[in-house]
Design an enzyme around this catalytic site. Structure first.
Site, short mmCIF file in Angstrom:
data_model
loop_
_atom_site.label_atom_id
_atom_site.label_comp_id
_atom_site.label_asym_id
_atom_site.label_seq_id
_atom_site.Cartn_x
_atom_site.Cartn_y
_atom_site.Cartn_z
N LEU A 137 0.86 -1.18 0.00
CA LEU A 137 0.00 0.00 0.00
C LEU A 137 0.89 1.23 0.00
O LEU A 137 1.98 1.22 0.59
CB LEU A 137 -0.90 0.02 1.25
CG LEU A 137 -1.94 -1.09 1.41
CD1 LEU A 137 -2.65 -0.95 2.74
CD2 LEU A 137 -2.95 -1.06 0.26
N ASP A 138 0.45 2.29 -0.65
CA ASP A 138 1.20 3.54 -0.63
C ASP A 138 1.35 4.04 0.80
O ASP A 138 0.54 3.73 1.67
CB ASP A 138 0.50 4.61 -1.47
CG ASP A 138 0.37 4.21 -2.93
OD1 ASP A 138 1.20 3.43 -3.40
OD2 ASP A 138 -0.58 4.68 -3.58
N LYS A 139 2.37 4.85 1.01
CA LYS A 139 2.64 5.38 2.34
C LYS A 139 1.40 6.00 2.98
O LYS A 139 1.09 5.74 4.15
CB LYS A 139 3.75 6.44 2.26
CG LYS A 139 4.03 7.18 3.58
CD LYS A 139 5.06 8.26 3.40
CE LYS A 139 5.27 9.05 4.69
NZ LYS A 139 6.27 10.13 4.53
N THR A 141 -1.78 5.59 2.11
CA THR A 141 -2.99 4.78 2.02
C THR A 141 -3.01 3.85 3.22
O THR A 141 -2.02 3.18 3.52
CB THR A 141 -3.01 3.95 0.72
OG1 THR A 141 -3.03 4.84 -0.40
CG2 THR A 141 -4.23 3.05 0.66
N ARG A 239 -5.52 5.75 -7.50
CA ARG A 239 -5.27 7.18 -7.55
C ARG A 239 -5.16 7.68 -8.99
O ARG A 239 -5.68 8.75 -9.33
CB ARG A 239 -3.99 7.51 -6.77
CG ARG A 239 -4.09 7.12 -5.29
CD ARG A 239 -2.74 7.11 -4.61
NE ARG A 239 -2.16 8.44 -4.53
CZ ARG A 239 -0.91 8.67 -4.16
NH1 ARG A 239 -0.09 7.66 -3.88
NH2 ARG A 239 -0.46 9.91 -4.10
#
Length: 306
Positions: A137-139, A141, A239
């Site tokens: 997961l993105d930082k 998110t 995104r």
């Protein structure tokens, strides 16, 4: 360094190089194989080639450094929310702001550092930088992700993601009012030519296919609460797709703009994940509540409607 020489026999002629090696090395995921090929650690007849190269009779493959690497990241006592754990895997509820694995500028204080402290075992397929990390997961998110505790489970779980039998559900607050109550976004995604740190929608003959399904959960006039379900797992996929359809995620100042709300990142939360346990074949499903900061924004919008 462990080097492997492989001679192509008749039954493997016509296969893609990456598919053949994925079957040959059961301990490696297909994405890991592709990275090895792209990094030049796989040579076909002495030459660096592409992952999709078709094999011919008597082709000679040399695989360099094909041993699973031992872990050497530093364990750190960082609090993490372990939703579920068994001998094969763990499900983690990652908070916003926590980087998943070490990288330049983030050598410590990551989820991997925390996992090495809290869990006894982690798979070694992704090497020293990403032990146990099946997907990320993105930082900024938040939400659920699966961590593999051994290589057999890692390969199994990665295969489930590849074949879409692992279902990942997200909730996001998006800017604007969606025209349709539900739909499917299908594009190709590749690295942005304008900014190499970003991803972007591209032509069909470039990048990788990305499929995202969406369903409107609630409308707030200038905002829409949406459930996204990933059919593929490209970097920044939700995104990028949100931007593509003209409804960027609130708080995403990389693909959108700064929000009037005081936020530390996008309002995007991986709230549900469903998959098959690798050893028992039992179907597992986990969900988690929205983070407090996310729910407070929704409460504020609800009060404005009254």
């Amino acid at each position: 360094m462990n080097t492997k020489h492989i001679k192509i026999e008749n039954e493997n002629v016509g296969q893609r190089l990456d598919v053949f090696l994925s079957n040959f090395f059961n301990e490696f995921t297909r994405s890991h194989i592709k990275n090895m090929i792209e990094d030049g650690n796989v040579l076909l007849n002495g030459q660096k080639v592409k992952s999709g190269t078709k094999l011919k009779q008597n082709d000679d493959i040399i695989v360099l450094d094909c041993e699973v690497k031992t872990l050497d990241a530093t364990p750190q006592n960082i609090d993490i929310d372990i939703v579920y754990e068994d001998d094969d895997l763990a499900v983690i509820n990652k908070p916003q702001g926590l980087v998943v694995h070490p990288a330049n500028g983030n050598e410590n204080g990551t989820l991997v550092n925390a996992l090495l402290y809290h869990l006894k075992n982690l798979s070694g397929i992704n090497g020293v930088i990403r032990p146990g990390i099946v997907h990320r997961l993105d930082k900024n998110t938040s939400g659920l992700l699966i961590v593999a505790k051994n290589d057999k489970a890692h390969v199994n779980l990665a295969k489930q993601i590849e074949t879409k039998s692992c279902h990942r559900h997200y909730i996001a607050l998006c800017n604007g009012n969606f025209k349709d109550d539900e739909g499917e976004i299908v594009t190709n995604i590749s690295r942005s030519k304008k900014d190499r740190k970003q991803m972007a929608v591209c032509d069909e003959n470039v990048g990788k296919k990305a499929i995202t399904n969406y369903k409107v959960l609630k409308r707030y006039g200038e905002y829409t609460l949406v459930e996204f379900v990933l059919q593929t797992g490209r970097t920044h996929q939700i995104r990028v797709h949100s931007k593509y359809i003209g409804h960027t995620i609130v708080g995403d100042d990389v693909y959108g703009s700064k929000s009037k709300f005081k936020l530390n990142g996008q309002l995007l939360h991986a709230y549900k994940i469903e998959f098959t346990q690798p050893s028992t074949n039992k179907r597992l499903c986990f969900s988690c509540d929205l983070p407090d900061y996310f729910q407070k924004i929704l409460n504020r919008l609800d009060n404005q409607k009254k």
